[in-house]
Design an enzyme around this catalytic site. Structure first.
Site, mmCIF file in Angstrom:
data_model
loop_
_atom_site.group_PDB
_atom_site.id
_atom_site.type_symbol
_atom_site.label_atom_id
_atom_site.label_comp_id
_atom_site.label_asym_id
_atom_site.label_seq_id
_atom_site.Cartn_x
_atom_site.Cartn_y
_atom_site.Cartn_z
ATOM 1 N N ASP A 69 0.993 -1.071 -0.044
ATOM 2 C CA ASP A 69 -0.058 -0.058 -0.005
ATOM 3 C C ASP A 69 0.926 1.227 -0.010
ATOM 4 O O ASP A 69 2.013 1.231 0.321
ATOM 5 C CB ASP A 69 -0.920 0.023 1.225
ATOM 6 C CG ASP A 69 -0.173 -0.325 2.465
ATOM 7 O OD1 ASP A 69 0.852 -0.339 2.492
ATOM 8 O OD2 ASP A 69 -1.005 -0.677 3.462
ATOM 9 N N ASN A 99 -7.158 -2.365 14.341
ATOM 10 C CA ASN A 99 -8.606 -2.859 14.211
ATOM 11 C C ASN A 99 -8.737 -4.095 12.958
ATOM 12 O O ASN A 99 -9.848 -4.133 12.449
ATOM 13 C CB ASN A 99 -9.436 -1.568 13.400
ATOM 14 C CG ASN A 99 -8.593 -1.073 12.032
ATOM 15 O OD1 ASN A 99 -7.913 -1.809 11.575
ATOM 16 N ND2 ASN A 99 -9.250 0.108 11.306
ATOM 17 N N HIS A 105 -7.001 -4.571 10.047
ATOM 18 C CA HIS A 105 -6.722 -4.161 8.839
ATOM 19 C C HIS A 105 -5.474 -4.955 8.352
ATOM 20 O O HIS A 105 -4.523 -5.027 9.391
ATOM 21 C CB HIS A 105 -7.027 -2.652 8.430
ATOM 22 C CG HIS A 105 -5.602 -1.720 8.597
ATOM 23 N ND1 HIS A 105 -5.738 -0.659 9.392
ATOM 24 C CD2 HIS A 105 -4.380 -2.016 8.833
ATOM 25 C CE1 HIS A 105 -4.652 0.022 9.418
ATOM 26 N NE2 HIS A 105 -3.648 -0.778 9.214
ATOM 27 N N GLU A 138 -9.454 -1.734 5.348
ATOM 28 C CA GLU A 138 -10.070 -1.271 6.447
ATOM 29 C C GLU A 138 -11.523 -2.265 6.654
ATOM 30 O O GLU A 138 -12.207 -2.638 5.635
ATOM 31 C CB GLU A 138 -10.493 0.041 6.328
ATOM 32 C CG GLU A 138 -9.537 0.976 6.383
ATOM 33 C CD GLU A 138 -8.613 1.306 7.755
ATOM 34 O OE1 GLU A 138 -8.540 0.333 8.479
ATOM 35 O OE2 GLU A 138 -8.201 2.556 7.858
HETATM 36 C C1 GLP Z 1 -0.380 0.853 8.476
HETATM 37 C C2 GLP Z 1 0.083 -0.365 7.114
HETATM 38 C C3 GLP Z 1 -0.186 -1.725 7.601
HETATM 39 C C4 GLP Z 1 0.584 -2.092 8.751
HETATM 40 C C5 GLP Z 1 0.034 -1.165 10.020
HETATM 41 C C6 GLP Z 1 0.701 -1.747 11.263
HETATM 42 O O1 GLP Z 1 -1.710 1.065 8.571
HETATM 43 N N1 GLP Z 1 -0.808 0.291 6.145
HETATM 44 O O2 GLP Z 1 0.093 -2.433 6.445
HETATM 45 O O3 GLP Z 1 0.159 -3.272 9.136
HETATM 46 O O4 GLP Z 1 0.298 0.028 9.686
HETATM 47 O O5 GLP Z 1 1.494 -0.883 11.510
HETATM 48 P P1 GLP Z 1 2.611 -1.062 12.682
HETATM 49 O O6 GLP Z 1 3.168 -2.158 12.411
HETATM 50 O O7 GLP Z 1 3.408 0.215 13.003
HETATM 51 O O8 GLP Z 1 1.518 -1.328 13.971
#
Ligand code: GLP
Length: 235
Positions: A67, A136, A138, A143
């Site tokens: 993404d 959440n 995702h 989402e």
């Molecule tokens: C963002 C990314 C996700 C990732 C998430 C969790 O939203 N788009 O791909 O898994 O963050 O991030 P973190 O590893 O910092 O908790």
């Protein structure tokens, strides 16, 4: 689904990097899907070390990131392209033209989504997709909602995600409200998926993902249906 509890974050990072390294050793021209966020930073550090030590090579690897924020230029320090350059691409011998991240500045985001999805197909699909998980539930930026978005698409980020990601920006108003993300089918079509989760604020999402019925309200739950999914987590 294979569930592995790591002793701590360092152990999680080493285990995840070892699985990715094994994929690279077995298939030197693998198509890898990469993720961003704080969780994979240690995994990328380990992979960069293995590459410096000539245990693995990215020379023939093609990669596609999950993404990207929509509306941030790719050289913005919070763009995922910038993150990937900092954490991995500049530290391994991947060819720049083989390291793909959705273009968050494309004038027409829907065209960019189609182009990106087609590029993954043209590469032969993903051999291994690395995933984090949002609080959440995702995955990528898929989402919670009332249906699974299938292919790469433009996403309206939820309040919870904006709140979780504000730590990377000066203020919450600066967090982009939209993103381009691979869809659920894009991810489910990967031969293997590897999800990593670090810390207590992921426990709730992780438990729902593993033990509750599959629902688009918790997008990661769909991985219960994946034929080769590994989850590594630590408290
Ligand atoms: C963002 C990314 C996700 C990732 C998430 C969790 O939203 N788009 O791909 O898994 O963050 O991030 P973190 O590893 O910092 O908790």
């Amino acid at each position: 689904m294979q569930l592995i509890k790591a002793a701590n974050y360092e152990d999680l990072s080493k285990k995840a990097a070892t699985i990715i390294a094994a994929q690279i050793i077995e298939k030197a021209d693998s198509v890898l899907g990469f993720a961003t966020g704080s969780t994979p930073e240690g995994t990328y550090r380990e992979l960069a070390n293995m590459c410096s030590n000539k245990l693995i090579s990215f020379e023939n690897i093609r990669s596609f990131n999950l993404d990207e924020y929509y509306g941030l230029p790719s050289d913005h320090p919070q763009s995922y392209k910038y993150y990937m350059n900092q954490n991995l691409f500049s530290k391994v011998n991947i060819k720049a033209e083989n390291a793909n991240v959705p273009n968050g500045s494309a004038p027409d985001p829907n065209e960019e989504c189609k182009r990106y999805e087609n590029a993954i197909k043209a590469a032969g699909g993903l051999d291994l997709q690395l995933l984090g998980i949002g609080r959440n539930g995702h995955i990528g930026f898929n989402e919670p909602g009332d249906r699974f978005e299938q292919w790469t698409h433009l996403v309206e980020l939820t309040e919870d995600t904006l709140d979780a990601n504000k730590r990377f920006f000066d203020k919450i108003e600066d967090v982009p409200k939209k993103a381009i993300s691979m869809g659920i089918n894009t991810i489910m079509n990967a031969e293997k998926v590897l999800l990593i989760a670090n810390g207590k604020d992921k426990t709730d999402a992780l438990e729902k993902m593993l033990y509750q019925p599959v629902t688009p309200n918790l997008p990661a739950s769909v991985l219960q249906f994946h034929r080769c999914a590994t989850v590594i987590y630590c408290d």
